[in-house]
Design an enzyme around this catalytic site. Structure first.
Site, PDB file in Angstrom:
ATOM      1  N   THR A  33       5.871   5.221  -3.490  1.00  0.00           N
ATOM      2  CA  THR A  33       6.050   5.803  -2.158  1.00  0.00           C
ATOM      3  C   THR A  33       7.488   5.724  -1.671  1.00  0.00           C
ATOM      4  O   THR A  33       8.221   4.794  -2.024  1.00  0.00           O
ATOM      5  CB  THR A  33       5.160   5.049  -1.147  1.00  0.00           C
ATOM      6  OG1 THR A  33       5.514   5.449   0.172  1.00  0.00           O
ATOM      7  CG2 THR A  33       5.369   3.543  -1.220  1.00  0.00           C
ATOM      8  N   TYR A  60       3.144  -2.288   3.234  1.00  0.00           N
ATOM      9  CA  TYR A  60       2.723  -1.192   2.350  1.00  0.00           C
ATOM     10  C   TYR A  60       3.833  -0.878   1.340  1.00  0.00           C
ATOM     11  O   TYR A  60       3.609  -0.870   0.122  1.00  0.00           O
ATOM     12  CB  TYR A  60       2.381   0.055   3.182  1.00  0.00           C
ATOM     13  CG  TYR A  60       2.217   1.292   2.347  1.00  0.00           C
ATOM     14  CD1 TYR A  60       1.231   1.362   1.373  1.00  0.00           C
ATOM     15  CD2 TYR A  60       3.066   2.390   2.513  1.00  0.00           C
ATOM     16  CE1 TYR A  60       1.093   2.489   0.589  1.00  0.00           C
ATOM     17  CE2 TYR A  60       2.926   3.522   1.738  1.00  0.00           C
ATOM     18  CZ  TYR A  60       1.942   3.566   0.769  1.00  0.00           C
ATOM     19  OH  TYR A  60       1.808   4.682  -0.022  1.00  0.00           O
TER      20      TYR A  60
END
Ligand code: UDP
Length: 344
Positions: free
Chosen positions: A117, A142
Site C-alpha cells: 500500500t 495499517y
C-alpha cells in the site's frame, strides 16, 4: 499450474480471480469470509474456507493443487480501525503474511505477489508523485503492518529460492466493467464507495475529513486507480516472476491526484444526483496528499493502464452499487415469500 488467491472473496481478490480465469489460469481461492462473500468467488475457481494463518489448511491446499504462485490479498485495510486496534492489524497483515510465506516456501512455491500500500510512505516532504525509493514513514499501524510484511518478504527472497512482487496500491476504486464483481463490503469506509452510496440515497451524505490540509482546496488528495488496471498489474507481475524476474516492489497508481471535493463533484456529475456534504475535522492517521510515480511498474512489468479516468471509475462504482441495491431488494423479496409460506 494454478494460482492461489488469498482473500479471493473480497473486493480486489475477486476481481483478480476473474481476471486470472479470463487469462486462462486455474484459480484456487482461500478466504475466511470475514468481510468477503462466497458469491463473489467465480464459480470456476476452487474454494477453500479458512484463514491464511492456518498452517494445516495451507499444507492441505498446497498438497491438493498444483500451485506455482500465490497472490496474497487477504488482510485488513481500514486506516482508522488500525489506529484503534493496532495489534489486530499486526496479526492479520504481518504475522499471517509471515505464516503464508513460510508455508509457500515449504511447499517449494517460488512466486508470490503481495498487496502492499501507498500507506507505507506517510507524509512526504513535497507534493511530487512518490517514488518507491522515497522515505518509508507510515503514519498508521495499517501502513506499518504492510511495510513489515514487505521487509519479511525481501529477506525471505534473499535467503530462499523464492521471488516476490509487492505492489503498493494507491486508492483502488471502481468495479469490473462487465459487472461480475465490485466493492460489496458492508460498512466500507472508502471515499468513492461512500459517495456513490450517498448519490443513490443509501446514506444521508458525505463527511469530508479535513478542510485545512496544505492542498489547493484544503481537502486530502489521492491517486484513484481503477481496480481492473490494478489486477492487470498483478497479471503482469505474475508473468514477470514466471519469466525469472527478481524481487520487486512497485507503485500502482496513475500519477495524478484528485481532492476529496473533486471526487464528490465527479460523483454528483456522473450520477446526476446531489447529496449533503458536511465539512468535518481531519481523520486520525490520514496524509495530506498521496500520488504515485508508477514508472517502475510501467517499465519493468510492461503495465499500461486502460481505465485511467475518474469518470469511468465512478461510472463502474455506481453501476455496481445499483446492482447491490437490486440484490438487496431481491433478497428481501425472497425472505418475504419464505415467511409467507412458512408454517408457524
Ligand atoms: N475521506 C473523506 N470522507 C470519507 C472517506 C474518506 O473525506 O467519508 C477522505 C480521506 O480523508 C482521504 C480520502 O478521502 O483524504 C481517501 O480516503 P479513503 O478512506 O477512501 O482511502 P485512504 O486514502 O484512507 O486509504
Amino acid at each position: 499450474m494454478a494460482v492461489l488467491v488469498t482473500g479471493g472473496a473480497g473486493y480486489i481478490g475477486s476481481h483478480m480471480a476473474w481476471a486470472l480465469l479470463d487469462a486462462g489460469e486455474e484459480v484456487v481461492v482461500l478466504d475466511r469470509l470475514s468481510t468477503g462473500f462466497r458469491w463473489a468467488v467465480p464459480p470456476a475457481a476452487r474454494f477453500y474456507l479458512g484463514d491464511v494463518g492456518n498452517m494445516d489448511l495451507l499444507a492441505q491446499v498446497f498438497a491438493e493443487n498444483r500451485i506455482d504462485a500465490v497472490m496474497h490479498f487477504a488482510g485488513s485495510i481500514v486506516v482508522p480501525q488500525s489506529v484503534a486496534h493496532p495489534l489486530e492489524y499486526y496479526d492479520n497483515n504481518t504475522s499471517k503474511t509471515r505464516l503464508l510465506a513460510e508455508a509457500t516456501i515449504a511447499a517449494g512455491i517460488k512466486h508470490f505477489v503481495f498487496s502492499s500500500t501507498a500507506a507505507v510512505y506517510g507524509d512526504q516532504p513535497d507534493d511530487a508523485p512518490v517514488l518507491e525509493s522515497a522515505p518509508l514513514q507510515p503514519k498508521n499501524p495499517y501502513g506499518q503492518s504492510k511495510l513489515m510484511a514487505e521487509i519479511m518478504l525481501r529477506d525471505a527472497a534473499s535467503a530462499h529460492d523464492f521471488r516476490f512482487v509487492a505492489l503498493r496500491y494507491f486508492n483502488v476504486a471502481g468495479a469490473d466493467p462487465q459487472g461480475r464483481t465490485g466493492l460489496s463490503t458492508v460498512g466500507a469506509t472508502h471515499l468513492i464507495k461512500i459517495a456513490v452510496e450517498a448519490a443513490l440515497a443509501q446514506r444521508s451524505g458525505v463527511d469530508i475529513f479535513g478542510t485545512d490540509y496544505p492542498t489547493p482546496d484544503g481537502t486530502g488528495i489521492r491517486d484513484y486507480i481503477h481496480v481492473s488496471d490494478l489486477v492487470e498489474a498483478h497479471l503482469r507481475a505474475l508473468s514477470y516472476l514466471r519469466r525469472g524476474g527478481e524481487a520487486l516492489i512497485a507503485n500502482c497508481g496513475y500519477g495524478r491526484g484528485y481532492s476529496v471535493l473533486e471526487v464528490l463533484q465527479t460523483v454528483m456529475r456522473v450520477s446526476g444526483e446531489s447529496f449533503d456534504v458536511r465539512y468535518g475535522p481531519r481523520r486520525p492517521g490520514d496524509a495530506a496528499s498521496v500520488v504515485a510515480n508508477a514508472t517502475l511498474a510501467r517499465r519493468l512489468l510492461d503495465w499500461t493502464p486502460r481505465h485511467d479516468d475518474l469518470e469511468v471509475i465512478v461510472q463502474t462504482a455506481l453501476a455496481w452499487e445499483r446492482h447491490l441495491m437490486e440484490r438487496k431488494i431481491g433478497d428481501l423479496r425472497e425472505l418475504r415469500q419464505r415467511l409467507a409460506t412458512a408454517a408457524f
